[in-house]
Design a protein around this motif. Sequence first.
Motif, PDB file in Angstrom:
ATOM      1  N   HIS A  24       0.014 -37.740 -11.208  1.00  0.00           N
ATOM      2  CA  HIS A  24       1.134 -38.324 -11.951  1.00  0.00           C
ATOM      3  C   HIS A  24       2.397 -38.393 -11.093  1.00  0.00           C
ATOM      4  CE1 HIS A  24      -1.397 -37.921 -15.521  1.00  0.00           C
ATOM      5  NE2 HIS A  24      -0.538 -38.703 -16.141  1.00  0.00           N
ATOM      6  N   ALA A  25       2.580 -37.426 -10.199  1.00  0.00           N
ATOM      7  CA  ALA A  25       3.728 -37.490  -9.293  1.00  0.00           C
ATOM      8  C   ALA A  25       3.606 -38.672  -8.339  1.00  0.00           C
ATOM      9  CB  ALA A  25       3.845 -36.181  -8.508  1.00  0.00           C
ATOM     10  N   LEU A  60       6.211 -34.383 -17.407  1.00  0.00           N
ATOM     11  CA  LEU A  60       6.435 -35.027 -18.704  1.00  0.00           C
ATOM     12  C   LEU A  60       5.325 -36.024 -19.022  1.00  0.00           C
ATOM     13  CD1 LEU A  60       8.258 -35.608 -21.177  1.00  0.00           C
ATOM     14  CD2 LEU A  60       9.417 -37.329 -19.780  1.00  0.00           C
ATOM     15  N   LEU A  61       5.059 -36.950 -18.110  1.00  0.00           N
ATOM     16  CA  LEU A  61       4.050 -37.967 -18.383  1.00  0.00           C
ATOM     17  C   LEU A  61       2.641 -37.397 -18.313  1.00  0.00           C
ATOM     18  CD1 LEU A  61       5.550 -41.103 -16.602  1.00  0.00           C
ATOM     19  CD2 LEU A  61       5.472 -40.590 -19.038  1.00  0.00           C
ATOM     20  N   GLY A  62       2.441 -36.396 -17.456  1.00  0.00           N
ATOM     21  CA  GLY A  62       1.134 -35.748 -17.419  1.00  0.00           C
ATOM     22  C   GLY A  62       0.770 -35.137 -18.757  1.00  0.00           C
ATOM     23  N   LEU A  63       1.732 -34.467 -19.380  1.00  0.00           N
ATOM     24  CA  LEU A  63       1.481 -33.847 -20.683  1.00  0.00           C
ATOM     25  C   LEU A  63       1.429 -34.883 -21.805  1.00  0.00           C
ATOM     26  CD1 LEU A  63       3.685 -30.632 -20.348  1.00  0.00           C
ATOM     27  CD2 LEU A  63       1.201 -30.826 -20.117  1.00  0.00           C
ATOM     28  N   GLU A  64       2.251 -35.919 -21.705  1.00  0.00           N
ATOM     29  CA  GLU A  64       2.193 -36.998 -22.699  1.00  0.00           C
ATOM     30  C   GLU A  64       0.816 -37.657 -22.688  1.00  0.00           C
ATOM     31  OE1 GLU A  64       4.103 -38.032 -25.034  1.00  0.00           O
ATOM     32  OE2 GLU A  64       6.196 -37.534 -24.615  1.00  0.00           O
ATOM     33  N   HIS A  65       0.329 -37.964 -21.506  1.00  0.00           N
ATOM     34  CA  HIS A  65      -0.986 -38.600 -21.407  1.00  0.00           C
ATOM     35  C   HIS A  65      -2.098 -37.661 -21.864  1.00  0.00           C
ATOM     36  CE1 HIS A  65       0.679 -41.638 -18.264  1.00  0.00           C
ATOM     37  NE2 HIS A  65       0.703 -42.145 -19.478  1.00  0.00           N
ATOM     38  N   VAL A 115      -0.261 -36.420  -1.868  1.00  0.00           N
ATOM     39  CA  VAL A 115       0.111 -35.596  -3.016  1.00  0.00           C
ATOM     40  C   VAL A 115       0.276 -34.152  -2.544  1.00  0.00           C
ATOM     41  CG1 VAL A 115      -1.006 -37.068  -4.711  1.00  0.00           C
ATOM     42  CG2 VAL A 115      -2.293 -35.195  -3.696  1.00  0.00           C
ATOM     43  N   ILE A 116       1.153 -33.433  -3.222  1.00  0.00           N
ATOM     44  CA  ILE A 116       1.453 -32.061  -2.840  1.00  0.00           C
ATOM     45  C   ILE A 116       1.475 -31.175  -4.077  1.00  0.00           C
ATOM     46  CG2 ILE A 116       2.824 -32.767  -0.844  1.00  0.00           C
ATOM     47  CD1 ILE A 116       5.329 -32.061  -2.607  1.00  0.00           C
TER      48      ILE A 116
END
Length: 392
Positions: A219-220, A230-235, A362-363
């Motif tokens: 997501h990052a 935020l979007l990771g948990l929303e999805h 990604v990190i």
Amino acid sequence: MARLISILDNDFYKFTMQNAVIQLFPKVKAKYQFINRGKHKFPAGFAEILRAAIDSLATLALTKEEKSFFAENCPYIDAPYFDFLQGYRYDPDEVTITQNGGDLSVKIEGYWYRTILWEVPIMSLICELYYEVTGQKRVSDEEVVQIVESKMNKYDKLKITIADFGTRRRHSFEVHDLVIKTLCQHPSKTFIGTSNVFLAMRHATKTIGTHAHEWFMFHAAKYGYKMANLLGLEHWSDVYRGDLGIALSDTYTTEAFFKQFDKKLTKLFDGVRHDSGDAIEFAQKTIHHYASKGINPLSKTIVFSDGLDYQKVEKISSFCNGKIGYSFGIGTDFTNDVGLERMNIVLKMVETLPEDGEWTPVIKLSDEPLKHTGDPQEIEMAIRYLQLDEHA
């Protein structure tokens, strides 16, 4: 030689994430890389032995019995996923293995929905084969049982709940199976389940887990560091609608997580998982966060899972008791306490290719700076972008 006997011999969160990836991001690609944190030296020919073990995974297939167990115990996963998993086969061509002296290189590349299942079995194979090939002798089965029973007798007195999270760095499948059998037969309600789906089925216990760091790392890459949690948990909530409600907090540090863990998500998710950094400080921050949102911390749970042993568990439970709900996921202290040095290895996503995007590194920014993973320049940039001065 070591080999897997079931496609379900994997951590539960790999399957829950795979289901979500299929639904939301089916065209995304990913790359993973083995990281030898413990600087273990592998004997000559190890790469060839590991190659043969990985090639053998191509024959694994979900059985009717396994499909029925999985579907009956996970009603929040839609039926089409289990049909997909029944047809899924590991593709060894997605894995590249090389060896230079004592240094081992393992890289994985392919569609994310496929490659997501490789991490845990490859790590468990590396551990088991390493002990086999180097001729290291563990303690007897009787001693393994005694060690587990001794720990459980102490944990019982703390009046806590614990789960097994030890698949990735276990000594061997044989030891892991014996440990779960012993835990299930132990006469208390302290043990509540395992992250290993096959062993949960074999020993009639509960599957435990939600999601891992790679979910937020992707997501990052797609949405940026400030929106990743935020979007990771929303999805995640779009797919599971309130089930599987323990949120992983430390992919980009707890500080960044709580900035994005807004009131809606704070209320929706049952709790959070701690996986790096000082556990007491994390508990204090979590309690403060819930209180600041007008939520009783005792209605929520922290799942602690960072390198736990009895001393750490006792300290954490003493602090949290009466302040917030808490539970524990214990890994190698159960599955690799056999009188040998435990391996310190990981296998992490390192790049992802979002749909209509480009390959992006990604990190992971751990709450323990020494456990940051990924490109150093990307890590420095993310630290500045998220204004995490204390991690610089």
